[in-house]
Design an enzyme around this catalytic site. Structure first.
Site, PDB file in Angstrom:
ATOM      1  N   LYS A  44      21.126  55.676  27.718  1.00  0.00           N
ATOM      2  CA  LYS A  44      19.997  56.609  27.696  1.00  0.00           C
ATOM      3  C   LYS A  44      20.180  57.755  28.678  1.00  0.00           C
ATOM      4  CE  LYS A  44      17.559  54.450  24.562  1.00  0.00           C
ATOM      5  NZ  LYS A  44      16.885  55.010  23.412  1.00  0.00           N
TER       6      LYS A  44
HETATM    7  C1  LIG Z   1      18.322  48.184  25.758  1.00  0.00           C
HETATM    8  C2  LIG Z   1      18.282  49.084  24.567  1.00  0.00           C
HETATM    9  N1  LIG Z   1      18.977  48.747  23.493  1.00  0.00           N
HETATM   10  C3  LIG Z   1      18.965  49.503  22.373  1.00  0.00           C
HETATM   11  C4  LIG Z   1      18.201  50.636  22.281  1.00  0.00           C
HETATM   12  C5  LIG Z   1      18.170  51.388  20.977  1.00  0.00           C
HETATM   13  O1  LIG Z   1      18.856  52.592  20.992  1.00  0.00           O
HETATM   14  P1  LIG Z   1      18.289  53.865  20.228  1.00  0.00           P
HETATM   15  O2  LIG Z   1      16.997  54.230  20.863  1.00  0.00           O
HETATM   16  O3  LIG Z   1      19.351  54.902  20.432  1.00  0.00           O
HETATM   17  O4  LIG Z   1      18.113  53.502  18.791  1.00  0.00           O
HETATM   18  C6  LIG Z   1      17.432  51.011  23.373  1.00  0.00           C
HETATM   19  C7  LIG Z   1      16.524  52.164  23.284  1.00  0.00           C
HETATM   20  O5  LIG Z   1      15.434  52.158  23.828  1.00  0.00           O
HETATM   21  C8  LIG Z   1      17.480  50.228  24.562  1.00  0.00           C
HETATM   22  O6  LIG Z   1      16.764  50.555  25.660  1.00  0.00           O
END
Ligand SMILES: Cc1ncc(COP(=O)(O)O)c(C=O)c1O
Length: 457
Positions: A44
């Site tokens: 992120k």
């Molecule tokens: C720990 C974790 N895994 C997976 C994701 C999913 O990724 P994306 O938001 O790019 O779909 C997030 C997003 O909030 C996350 O914080």
């Protein structure tokens, strides 16, 4: 000299590492992209920086401004790092299912954190989406990045993560797998890779309790698919703008338990101390790979974050046991109880418009003490004979009023693999029943009697 001007210069360029032990049984080369090498320990950081820089360019974020976001923690961490480097304040809203560690980290980085209830609909004023929007409206010179619908999110992955994967696999990648939350990491990378080679297949990992898989396969947004689950970061009860279903070829659903156990295996067997959703992504991707990959194929799975954020959960033996996630549970599970019921048994429900008097007649005739209440094809409440008695003694004329006037909250859904010791903790004097969805998507009710019967068989 080789140095970065601030911490944000270290975002991106994370390594690809081959899975050795946990991918046994699948053909091809299976690689993971370890995003915990980012300075905020998650992927992120990439989107946080991009959303802030795009907002600076558009004028949506001005010097000295406040960044307000609803985040499961990782985006908050990335936003905090960028905000510190660039001189902004941060306020975050989180759902109360998030690990306490994540909240502490955000506070350590100087952010203000608001913790909101998990089990409310997004439109509810208490939800973490609504609270963030309200703060944004109230605080002058504030910017709400909204990672769900802000297309700078997917663009960050299109511009950085996708090209890194293409470069590091020498263009040999054939399959890309990612958990889908906001959809940014799946769809941004998918768009880049498919632009390079339209034969690249993409596999989205979804949770039970999320709308994505069914929406992709049927085009239907089914509110009945939405129920509480524990995995953090993936699965949604909304359709974020960053999810482009045309870029996701297949979805695989993974249970909380399978994801958690795989995260623990990745730590023990591969030396990768990763977050819960990494376990889900690897479990789902390998299930897919076992059926579909050939020897020459190259799959990349994105691993969003680091295990430290789950020390109190997935990496805590007592927590795992409490949730019925340990490999060898001695108690029967909801699955065992459901399997013991008559296959033809239909779930008894009462419509919310049914008159209270009629409802009690029917319940009595069937020997039922409590029942879920439905309306508009969804579970909207619950009712028990004790509640009806109390209501009628208070006001006998209520018998001609609809059940919706006196019903309690809907029974909670629990996971099929929860054990009886865990389920019994959820049932109490206020919670008379629980709901569980079986592998065929059929809903069953579990009551105290069901638990007792399962223990005395
Ligand atoms: C720990 C974790 N895994 C997976 C994701 C999913 O990724 P994306 O938001 O790019 O779909 C997030 C997003 O909030 C996350 O914080």
């Amino acid at each position: 000299m080789n140095f970065h001007n601030s911490i944000i210069g270290t975002v991106g360029d994370t390594p690809l590492v081959k899975l050795n032990r946990v991918a046994k049984g699948a053909k091809g080369t299976i690689l993971v992209k370890l995003e915990y090498f980012n300075p905020g320990n998650s992927m992120k950081d990439r989107i946080a920086l991009k959303m802030i820089e795009d907002a600076e360019k558009s004028g949506a974020l001005k010097p000295g401004g406040t960044i307000i976001e609803s985040t499961s923690g990782n985006t908050g961490m990335g936003l905090s790092l960028a905000a510190i480097s660039k001189g902004y304040k941060c306020i975050f809203t989180l759902a109360d299912k998030q690990s306490p560690e994540k909240i502490d980290i955000l506070r350590a980085l100087g952010a203000e954190v608001h913790v909101c209830p998990t089990n409310v609909v997004p439109e509810d004023p208490r939800s973490y989406y609504s609270v963030a929007k309200k703060l944004n409206a109230e605080i002058p010179n504030s910017f709400y990045p909204n990672q769900y619908d802000n297309l700078s999110n997917a663009l960050a992955h299109y511009e950085t993560t996708g090209p890194e994967i293409w470069r590091d696999t020498d263009g040999k990648i054939t399959h890309y797998a990612a958990g889908v939350g906001t959809g940014g990491s799946m769809c941004g990378v998918a768009k880049y890779l498919k632009g390079k080679n339209d034969k690249v297949t993409t596999v989205g990992i979804d949770t039970y309790g999320s709308v994505f898989k069914k929406y992709k396969e049927t085009g239907q947004f089914d509110g009945n698919e939405v129920y509480p689950y524990l995995t953090e970061g993936i699965g949604e009860d909304i359709l974020p703008k960053n999810v482009d279903f045309g870029l996701i070829d297949h979805f695989v659903k993974v249970t909380d338990k399978d994801g958690a156990l795989m995260a623990r295996r990745l730590a023990k067997e591969e030396g990768m101390f990763v977050g819960w959703s990494c376990g889900s992504a690897v479990y789902g991707a390998i299930e897919y790979a076992k059926e579909n990959l050939q020897q020459e194929d190259v799959m990349v799975i994105i691993m969003p974050d680091h295990g430290t954020r789950y020390l109190g959960k997935v990496y805590n033996d007592n927590w795992m046991k409490d949730h019925g996630f340990t490999e060898t549970g001695s108690f029967p599970t909801a699955r065992d109880i459901v399997a013991g019921k008559n296959a033809g048994d239909e779930l008894f429900t009462i419509h919310s418009s049914t008159k209270i008097g009629d409802a009690i007649q029917t319940m009595n005739a069937r020997g039922i003490d409590q029942a879920p209440v439905v309306g508009n094809g969804e579970f909207v409440g619950s009712i028990s004979d004790a509640k009806i008695l109390k209501a009628l003694i208070g006001a006998p004329a209520l018998k001609n009023r609809p059940i919706s006037q006196i019903m309690d909250d809907s029974f909670k859904f629990i996971a099929l693999d929860n054990t009886v010791d865990v389920i019994s903790k959820v049932l109490d004097k206020d919670t008379k029943g629980l709901l569980v969805r079986d592998d065929q998507n059929k809903v069953h009710i579990l009551t105290q009697t069901d638990l007792l019967m399962s223990l005395t068989k």
